[in-house]
Design a protein around this motif. Sequence first.
Motif, PDB file in Angstrom:
ATOM      1  N   GLY A 197       0.825  -1.199   0.000  1.00 35.61           N
ATOM      2  CA  GLY A 197       0.000   0.000   0.000  1.00 35.61           C
ATOM      3  C   GLY A 197       0.858   1.246   0.000  1.00 35.61           C
ATOM      4  O   GLY A 197       2.060   1.205   0.272  1.00 35.61           O
ATOM      5  N   THR A 198       0.245   2.390  -0.347  1.00 40.39           N
ATOM      6  CA  THR A 198       0.937   3.673  -0.330  1.00 40.39           C
ATOM      7  C   THR A 198       0.573   4.434   0.944  1.00 40.39           C
ATOM      8  O   THR A 198      -0.502   4.255   1.510  1.00 40.39           O
ATOM      9  CB  THR A 198       0.573   4.531  -1.547  1.00 40.39           C
ATOM     10  OG1 THR A 198      -0.837   4.806  -1.510  1.00 40.39           O
ATOM     11  CG2 THR A 198       0.906   3.805  -2.833  1.00 40.39           C
ATOM     12  N   LEU A 199       1.462   5.292   1.379  1.00 40.94           N
ATOM     13  CA  LEU A 199       1.229   6.113   2.559  1.00 40.94           C
ATOM     14  C   LEU A 199       2.244   7.242   2.540  1.00 40.94           C
ATOM     15  O   LEU A 199       3.435   7.012   2.305  1.00 40.94           O
ATOM     16  CB  LEU A 199       1.394   5.288   3.841  1.00 40.94           C
ATOM     17  CG  LEU A 199       1.045   5.987   5.160  1.00 40.94           C
ATOM     18  CD1 LEU A 199      -0.445   6.338   5.195  1.00 40.94           C
ATOM     19  CD2 LEU A 199       1.420   5.103   6.345  1.00 40.94           C
ATOM     20  N   GLY A 200       1.782   8.452   2.756  1.00 40.12           N
ATOM     21  CA  GLY A 200       2.691   9.579   2.749  1.00 40.12           C
ATOM     22  C   GLY A 200       1.979  10.866   3.071  1.00 40.12           C
ATOM     23  O   GLY A 200       0.835  10.864   3.552  1.00 40.12           O
ATOM     24  N   GLU A 201       2.641  11.977   2.809  1.00 42.31           N
ATOM     25  CA  GLU A 201       2.125  13.285   3.164  1.00 42.31           C
ATOM     26  C   GLU A 201       0.775  13.545   2.512  1.00 42.31           C
ATOM     27  O   GLU A 201       0.605  13.377   1.296  1.00 42.31           O
ATOM     28  CB  GLU A 201       3.132  14.358   2.737  1.00 42.31           C
ATOM     29  CG  GLU A 201       2.766  15.764   3.163  1.00 42.31           C
ATOM     30  CD  GLU A 201       3.776  16.792   2.697  1.00 42.31           C
ATOM     31  OE1 GLU A 201       3.590  17.982   3.010  1.00 42.31           O
ATOM     32  OE2 GLU A 201       4.761  16.417   2.016  1.00 42.31           O
ATOM     33  N   ALA A 202      -0.192  13.949   3.329  1.00 41.51           N
ATOM     34  CA  ALA A 202      -1.544  14.199   2.833  1.00 41.51           C
ATOM     35  C   ALA A 202      -1.548  15.328   1.817  1.00 41.51           C
ATOM     36  O   ALA A 202      -0.793  16.297   1.929  1.00 41.51           O
ATOM     37  CB  ALA A 202      -2.472  14.544   3.997  1.00 41.51           C
ATOM     38  N   GLY A 203      -2.406  15.188   0.782  1.00 42.09           N
ATOM     39  CA  GLY A 203      -2.575  16.235  -0.205  1.00 42.09           C
ATOM     40  C   GLY A 203      -1.690  16.124  -1.420  1.00 42.09           C
ATOM     41  O   GLY A 203      -1.723  16.992  -2.295  1.00 42.09           O
ATOM     42  N   PHE A 204      -0.890  15.042  -1.493  1.00 42.49           N
ATOM     43  CA  PHE A 204       0.021  14.877  -2.621  1.00 42.49           C
ATOM     44  C   PHE A 204      -0.094  13.471  -3.189  1.00 42.49           C
ATOM     45  O   PHE A 204      -0.338  12.505  -2.455  1.00 42.49           O
ATOM     46  CB  PHE A 204       1.464  15.152  -2.193  1.00 42.49           C
ATOM     47  CG  PHE A 204       1.708  16.564  -1.765  1.00 42.49           C
ATOM     48  CD1 PHE A 204       2.018  17.539  -2.703  1.00 42.49           C
ATOM     49  CD2 PHE A 204       1.591  16.924  -0.433  1.00 42.49           C
ATOM     50  CE1 PHE A 204       2.223  18.852  -2.310  1.00 42.49           C
ATOM     51  CE2 PHE A 204       1.798  18.236  -0.029  1.00 42.49           C
ATOM     52  CZ  PHE A 204       2.111  19.202  -0.978  1.00 42.49           C
ATOM     53  N   SER A 205       0.099  13.371  -4.508  1.00 40.28           N
ATOM     54  CA  SER A 205       0.075  12.067  -5.164  1.00 40.28           C
ATOM     55  C   SER A 205       1.354  11.305  -4.856  1.00 40.28           C
ATOM     56  O   SER A 205       2.330  11.857  -4.320  1.00 40.28           O
ATOM     57  CB  SER A 205      -0.074  12.247  -6.677  1.00 40.28           C
ATOM     58  OG  SER A 205       1.117  12.789  -7.233  1.00 40.28           O
ATOM     59  N   THR A 206       1.372  10.036  -5.228  1.00 41.56           N
ATOM     60  CA  THR A 206       2.549   9.210  -4.981  1.00 41.56           C
ATOM     61  C   THR A 206       3.788   9.783  -5.669  1.00 41.56           C
ATOM     62  O   THR A 206       4.857   9.909  -5.052  1.00 41.56           O
ATOM     63  CB  THR A 206       2.299   7.773  -5.458  1.00 41.56           C
ATOM     64  OG1 THR A 206       1.236   7.217  -4.695  1.00 41.56           O
ATOM     65  CG2 THR A 206       3.535   6.910  -5.290  1.00 41.56           C
ATOM     66  N   LEU A 207       3.659  10.150  -6.947  1.00 35.51           N
ATOM     67  CA  LEU A 207       4.816  10.693  -7.665  1.00 35.51           C
ATOM     68  C   LEU A 207       5.243  12.032  -7.098  1.00 35.51           C
ATOM     69  O   LEU A 207       6.439  12.324  -7.015  1.00 35.51           O
ATOM     70  CB  LEU A 207       4.502  10.819  -9.154  1.00 35.51           C
ATOM     71  CG  LEU A 207       4.388   9.512  -9.943  1.00 35.51           C
ATOM     72  CD1 LEU A 207       4.081   9.795 -11.405  1.00 35.51           C
ATOM     73  CD2 LEU A 207       5.659   8.690  -9.817  1.00 35.51           C
ATOM     74  N   GLU A 208       4.286  12.870  -6.708  1.00 37.19           N
ATOM     75  CA  GLU A 208       4.650  14.153  -6.104  1.00 37.19           C
ATOM     76  C   GLU A 208       5.418  13.934  -4.800  1.00 37.19           C
ATOM     77  O   GLU A 208       6.364  14.659  -4.499  1.00 37.19           O
ATOM     78  CB  GLU A 208       3.389  14.972  -5.849  1.00 37.19           C
ATOM     79  CG  GLU A 208       2.739  15.489  -7.128  1.00 37.19           C
ATOM     80  CD  GLU A 208       1.363  16.088  -6.890  1.00 37.19           C
ATOM     81  OE1 GLU A 208       0.812  16.690  -7.834  1.00 37.19           O
ATOM     82  OE2 GLU A 208       0.829  15.954  -5.766  1.00 37.19           O
ATOM     83  N   ARG A 209       5.024  12.924  -4.033  1.00 39.94           N
ATOM     84  CA  ARG A 209       5.698  12.651  -2.769  1.00 39.94           C
ATOM     85  C   ARG A 209       7.157  12.241  -2.973  1.00 39.94           C
ATOM     86  O   ARG A 209       8.045  12.683  -2.246  1.00 39.94           O
ATOM     87  CB  ARG A 209       4.965  11.544  -2.011  1.00 39.94           C
ATOM     88  CG  ARG A 209       3.604  11.937  -1.443  1.00 39.94           C
ATOM     89  CD  ARG A 209       2.864  10.713  -0.976  1.00 39.94           C
ATOM     90  NE  ARG A 209       1.543  11.046  -0.427  1.00 39.94           N
ATOM     91  CZ  ARG A 209       0.584  10.158  -0.237  1.00 39.94           C
ATOM     92  NH1 ARG A 209       0.775   8.884  -0.557  1.00 39.94           N
ATOM     93  NH2 ARG A 209      -0.575  10.533   0.274  1.00 39.94           N
ATOM     94  N   VAL A 210       7.413  11.385  -3.966  1.00 39.03           N
ATOM     95  CA  VAL A 210       8.777  10.865  -4.130  1.00 39.03           C
ATOM     96  C   VAL A 210       9.661  11.762  -4.987  1.00 39.03           C
ATOM     97  O   VAL A 210      10.889  11.597  -4.982  1.00 39.03           O
ATOM     98  CB  VAL A 210       8.781   9.431  -4.709  1.00 39.03           C
ATOM     99  CG1 VAL A 210       8.076   8.475  -3.770  1.00 39.03           C
ATOM    100  CG2 VAL A 210       8.147   9.395  -6.085  1.00 39.03           C
ATOM    101  N   TRP A 211       9.083  12.712  -5.697  1.00 36.74           N
ATOM    102  CA  TRP A 211       9.870  13.581  -6.558  1.00 36.74           C
ATOM    103  C   TRP A 211      10.047  14.988  -6.014  1.00 36.74           C
ATOM    104  O   TRP A 211      11.104  15.588  -6.189  1.00 36.74           O
ATOM    105  CB  TRP A 211       9.233  13.702  -7.947  1.00 36.74           C
ATOM    106  CG  TRP A 211       9.361  12.501  -8.808  1.00 36.74           C
ATOM    107  CD1 TRP A 211      10.132  11.398  -8.568  1.00 36.74           C
ATOM    108  CD2 TRP A 211       8.713  12.267 -10.057  1.00 36.74           C
ATOM    109  NE1 TRP A 211       9.998  10.498  -9.592  1.00 36.74           N
ATOM    110  CE2 TRP A 211       9.129  10.993 -10.522  1.00 36.74           C
ATOM    111  CE3 TRP A 211       7.815  13.005 -10.827  1.00 36.74           C
ATOM    112  CZ2 TRP A 211       8.689  10.464 -11.725  1.00 36.74           C
ATOM    113  CZ3 TRP A 211       7.369  12.474 -12.026  1.00 36.74           C
ATOM    114  CH2 TRP A 211       7.803  11.210 -12.471  1.00 36.74           C
TER     115      TRP A 211
END
Length: 490
Positions: A301-315
């Motif tokens: 599953g994905t998990l990260g900063e709210a309000g951003f897509s997966t690619l936005e989070r890692v880039w």
Amino acid sequence: MSNAPDNAVRAYIDEHRAAFLADLAEWLRIPSVSADPANAADVRRSAEWLVAKLKETGFPTAELWETGDRDDTGTGAGTGTGAPAVFAEWPSGEENAPTVLVYGHHDVQPAAREDGWHTDPFEPTTIDGRLYARGAADDKGQVFFHTLGVRAHLAATGRTAPAVNLKLIVEGEEESGSPNFPALIAAHADRLACDAVIVSDTGMWSEDTPTVCTGMRGLAECQIDLYGPDQDIHSGSFGGAVPNPATEAARLAAALHDEDRRVTIPGFYDGVVALTDRERELIAELPFDEKRWLRAAHSHGTLGEAGFSTLERVWARPTAEVNGIGGGYQGPGGKTIVPSSAQLKLSFRLVAGQDADRVQESVRDWVAARLPEGGGIRHEITFTGSTRPCLTPLDHPALQSVVRAMTKAFGQKIRFTREGGSGPAADLQDVLGAPVLFLGISVPSDGWHAPNEKVELDLLMKGVETAAHLWGDLAGTGEGEATGTGLSNA
């Protein structure tokens, strides 16, 4: 505009393709593994091979640069305790020609047949249009396509020297963390001075979706050592009445993010360059398959900063990760103690606008503020260096030159990506004060650092063709560029 330059470039590449690949295979046979001291002579042999080949290509200057501890001559030159780098230069001869520096590396990751390779990793093998060998994509193949690219540029335009003042810096320690590279470029900043840096140690989204990378994240890493009692003590006799360093390590780790997965360290987001609406639109245009990405991540599953897509989070977003946490008894069964020490390893990926030194100070202040008062817990924080982030705006003239050159080579729309990882590109940007552009043709299936690393030969030739078109575009000469003026009016 006539297609004559395109046809001339492609004809030259086709004519010289076989000889180019034979030379590349010869280079790939040199096991230039920088991480293994046993291969030090091979890394040097790789650098010497490249110096000779660049001279053969036509570069009037091609030199081996030593790295490592500086000598006492005041020149800043290395003494050879590190792996050698290669520098080359080919002046344009034009009075107002811009200067472009190409960066890459000639060292490679370790590889052995027993690691799972289907072929000998240091005996290049072509199967179904793919060249298998360690370094085929990372990074010898992508460095070497510039040799045929500049020759095709000359042949198609009738020039005797490139349209730009062309320089190369090819280091020999990238796969070992580039320990000597910042000092090397600082010592030779005058000879490396340029108007733009082209990094050819990167890749594209996929074979069907050619892309240009516009930036990389920076990195800061630290270890926090926590000390409590002078030795492990009985938890029944003393637990609950004295500080527990393992508990404090866990409390620090748990406090690193809030409920929206934002980093809680005060000042951490200071200066962060936010994504523009246009950048978010361009990222959303990419054919991203999240399920496939999760399989590659071996995650459920994905998990990260709210309000951003997966690619936005890692880039494009900064992150804080717990890389390791430990302390106390780790053996079978139980052992009822209050441990004497604990450790926490953290890493921080940084984005444009963040300052690594300020982030480090913020981390130090945050840790000190969160630990219990009274002296029962002592701590030490050790940072192991840092890498700065870099980002080139979408409208930068040099970036647009790269896009136009790739468009001519690939014959389709070029999209944009960023890299979530970190590398030495920011050192070049900081020391030389020049924008960093990324020109790479590798695709995810090439398997960097993995068994059976390969490069797609058709894409490799597209890299050659892109390089052939790029120099005229950056110079704004009208020799092969589509519409722009490159760096000439930047």
